[in-house]
Design a protein around this motif. Structure first.
Motif, short mmCIF file in Angstrom:
data_model
loop_
_atom_site.label_atom_id
_atom_site.label_comp_id
_atom_site.label_asym_id
_atom_site.label_seq_id
_atom_site.Cartn_x
_atom_site.Cartn_y
_atom_site.Cartn_z
N LEU A 270 15.62 50.30 20.57
CA LEU A 270 16.84 50.74 21.25
C LEU A 270 16.99 50.10 22.62
O LEU A 270 18.11 49.82 23.06
N VAL A 271 15.87 49.91 23.32
CA VAL A 271 15.88 49.25 24.63
C VAL A 271 14.82 48.16 24.57
O VAL A 271 13.63 48.45 24.37
N ALA A 272 15.24 46.92 24.74
CA ALA A 272 14.32 45.79 24.66
C ALA A 272 13.33 45.84 25.82
O ALA A 272 13.60 46.47 26.86
N PRO A 273 12.18 45.19 25.68
CA PRO A 273 11.16 45.24 26.74
C PRO A 273 11.70 44.75 28.09
O PRO A 273 12.45 43.79 28.16
N TYR A 274 11.33 45.47 29.13
CA TYR A 274 11.69 45.10 30.50
C TYR A 274 10.50 45.42 31.40
O TYR A 274 9.66 46.26 31.06
N ALA A 275 10.42 44.76 32.53
CA ALA A 275 9.32 44.95 33.48
C ALA A 275 9.78 45.80 34.65
O ALA A 275 10.87 45.59 35.20
N THR A 276 8.95 46.78 35.02
CA THR A 276 9.25 47.63 36.17
C THR A 276 7.98 48.34 36.63
O THR A 276 7.19 48.81 35.79
N ASP A 277 7.77 48.38 37.93
CA ASP A 277 6.70 49.16 38.53
C ASP A 277 5.34 48.89 37.89
O ASP A 277 4.59 49.81 37.58
N GLY A 278 5.03 47.63 37.68
CA GLY A 278 3.73 47.28 37.13
C GLY A 278 3.57 47.55 35.65
O GLY A 278 2.45 47.56 35.14
N ARG A 279 4.68 47.78 34.96
CA ARG A 279 4.64 48.05 33.53
C ARG A 279 5.63 47.18 32.79
O ARG A 279 6.62 46.71 33.35
N VAL A 280 5.37 47.01 31.50
CA VAL A 280 6.37 46.52 30.56
C VAL A 280 6.68 47.69 29.65
O VAL A 280 5.76 48.34 29.12
N ALA A 281 7.97 48.00 29.47
CA ALA A 281 8.34 49.19 28.70
C ALA A 281 9.49 48.89 27.76
O ALA A 281 10.24 47.92 27.95
N ALA A 282 9.64 49.71 26.73
CA ALA A 282 10.73 49.59 25.76
C ALA A 282 10.95 50.97 25.16
O ALA A 282 10.16 51.90 25.37
N MET A 283 12.05 51.11 24.40
CA MET A 283 12.36 52.37 23.73
C MET A 283 12.62 52.09 22.25
O MET A 283 13.33 51.13 21.92
N VAL A 284 12.07 52.94 21.39
CA VAL A 284 12.26 52.78 19.95
C VAL A 284 12.68 54.10 19.32
O VAL A 284 12.43 55.17 19.87
N ARG A 285 13.33 53.98 18.15
CA ARG A 285 13.68 55.15 17.35
C ARG A 285 13.04 55.00 15.98
O ARG A 285 13.28 54.02 15.28
N PHE A 286 12.23 55.99 15.61
CA PHE A 286 11.53 55.95 14.33
C PHE A 286 12.41 56.56 13.23
O PHE A 286 13.36 57.30 13.53
N PRO A 287 12.11 56.27 11.98
CA PRO A 287 12.84 56.92 10.90
C PRO A 287 12.82 58.45 11.07
O PRO A 287 11.79 59.03 11.40
N GLY A 288 13.97 59.06 10.88
CA GLY A 288 14.09 60.49 11.11
C GLY A 288 14.65 60.83 12.47
O GLY A 288 15.00 61.98 12.74
N GLY A 289 14.72 59.82 13.38
CA GLY A 289 15.40 60.02 14.65
C GLY A 289 14.52 60.20 15.88
O GLY A 289 15.04 60.28 16.99
N TYR A 290 13.19 60.27 15.72
CA TYR A 290 12.31 60.48 16.89
C TYR A 290 12.36 59.25 17.78
O TYR A 290 12.08 58.13 17.34
N ILE A 291 12.69 59.47 19.07
CA ILE A 291 12.80 58.39 20.05
C ILE A 291 11.60 58.45 20.98
O ILE A 291 11.21 59.53 21.46
N ALA A 292 10.99 57.30 21.25
CA ALA A 292 9.80 57.24 22.09
C ALA A 292 9.89 56.06 23.04
O ALA A 292 10.46 55.01 22.71
N GLU A 293 9.34 56.25 24.22
CA GLU A 293 9.12 55.13 25.16
C GLU A 293 7.74 54.56 24.86
O GLU A 293 6.81 55.30 24.52
N ILE A 294 7.63 53.24 24.92
CA ILE A 294 6.35 52.55 24.73
C ILE A 294 6.14 51.66 25.94
O ILE A 294 7.07 50.95 26.36
#
Length: 300
Positions: A270-294
């Motif tokens: 849902l959100v492609a990887p981006y860099a911020t505050d010493g991290r690389v982060a992204a957002m995904v949605r799994f089958p069934g609708g569960y959304i998680a930050e990675i």
């Protein structure tokens, strides 16, 4: 037109003074009731038709094991739900697929914390400012209760008749809590008292890219405690989708590699990887609708 959340030194100082004043209102410490972060689980509600597909996708992405699936009554009023525990190196899930309507207020609790003594934990939560939404009740494995912290943050406390034994986590996930500026300091004070946690950072000008508003800044408080980690995201509520819908942030060694596994297992970025505050982060949605930050810690 929306007002930008740029903080001046004066407003930052005012926020710090306000938090200090709130902190002074804390009562005497309540007992520590936590068992450990590997016994905290994010509660994921999915439709029964999506249940197996979601669990398979999550395990394929992060690794781990699962308990047997069963159909149980896990509420104090009549209901039936598919239930399965998912144990992964980056955090655990309690997956629920209700075959009957979900009784109120179940479905709004975001996390379950194993406690050493449920009655003591419920009393400690009350003493530390939480409301008891559902009084202690029996379930097939022990007893549970639902509490609510200032700011409308619902959590479950649970106790097992037979103490479980789970391996320590490779990385402890962040419980991502969105709260308003009006209730943030009270929530932080009360949760710190209950969890015996510490504030590891309080950034009054965190990058707005973390909440989908890259041209602005916001306040982000990180907490570590015996029940796990929290990222308290203090906003005015003007959040672009999917921010605010995710319940947890999972730390991995490589975000691109993890996203490749997730997509191959049926998840959507849902959100492609981006860099911020010493991290690389992204957002995904799994089958069934569960959304998680990675996220992964960026190399120095």
């Amino acid at each position: 037109m929306r007002t930008t959340m740029v903080l001046t030194f004066a407003s930052a100082l005012a926020g710090a003074v306000a938090f200090a004043a709130v902190a002074q209102l804390s009562a005497a410490p309540t007992p520590e009731v936590a068992v450990g972060p590997q016994y905290s689980s994010t509660h994921v509600y999915v439709a029964p038709a999506d249940f197996d597909r979601f669990v398979a996708s999550f395990v394929a992405t992060f690794g781990g094991t699962t308990s047997k699936t069963g159909v149980f009554t896990v509420t104090p009023t009549p209901s039936l739900t598919m239930s399965q525990l998912v144990l992964t190196p980056v955090g655990n899930l309690s997956v629920l697929g209700f075959e009957t309507p979900v009784p109120y207020p179940f479905g709004a609790e975001r996390t379950g914390y194993l406690v050493a003594d449920l009655d003591a934990a419920v009393q400690a939560a009350r003493d530390d400012g939480a409301d008891v939404m559902v009084s202690p009740f029996p379930d097939p494995l022990g007893r549970d209760a639902i509490i609510q912290w200032p700011g409308g943050v619902n959590m479950q406390l649970y106790w097992h008749t037979t103490s479980p034994r789970y391996a320590p986590l490779a990385t402890v996930p962040e419980n991502r809590i969105y709260v308003s500026e009006d209730r943030a300091d009270v929530f932080i004070r009360d949760f710190l008292a209950f969890s015996h946690g510490v504030v590891t950072s309080d950034d009054l000008a965190a990058p707005g890219a973390e909440i989908g508003r890259p041209s602005e800044v916001y306040r982000r408080v990180r907490i570590a405690s015996p029940v796990g980690k929290l990222a308290v995201l203090v906003t005015d509520g003007d959040l672009p989708w999917p921010y605010g819908r995710e319940l947890a942030g999972y730390e991995v060694s490589s975000v691109p590699e993890t996203l490749d596994k997730a997509v191959a297992a049926g998840a959507e970025v849902l959100v492609a990887p981006y860099a911020t505050d010493g991290r690389v982060a992204a957002m995904v949605r799994f089958p069934g609708g569960y959304i998680a930050e990675i996220h992964a810690i960026a190399p120095p």
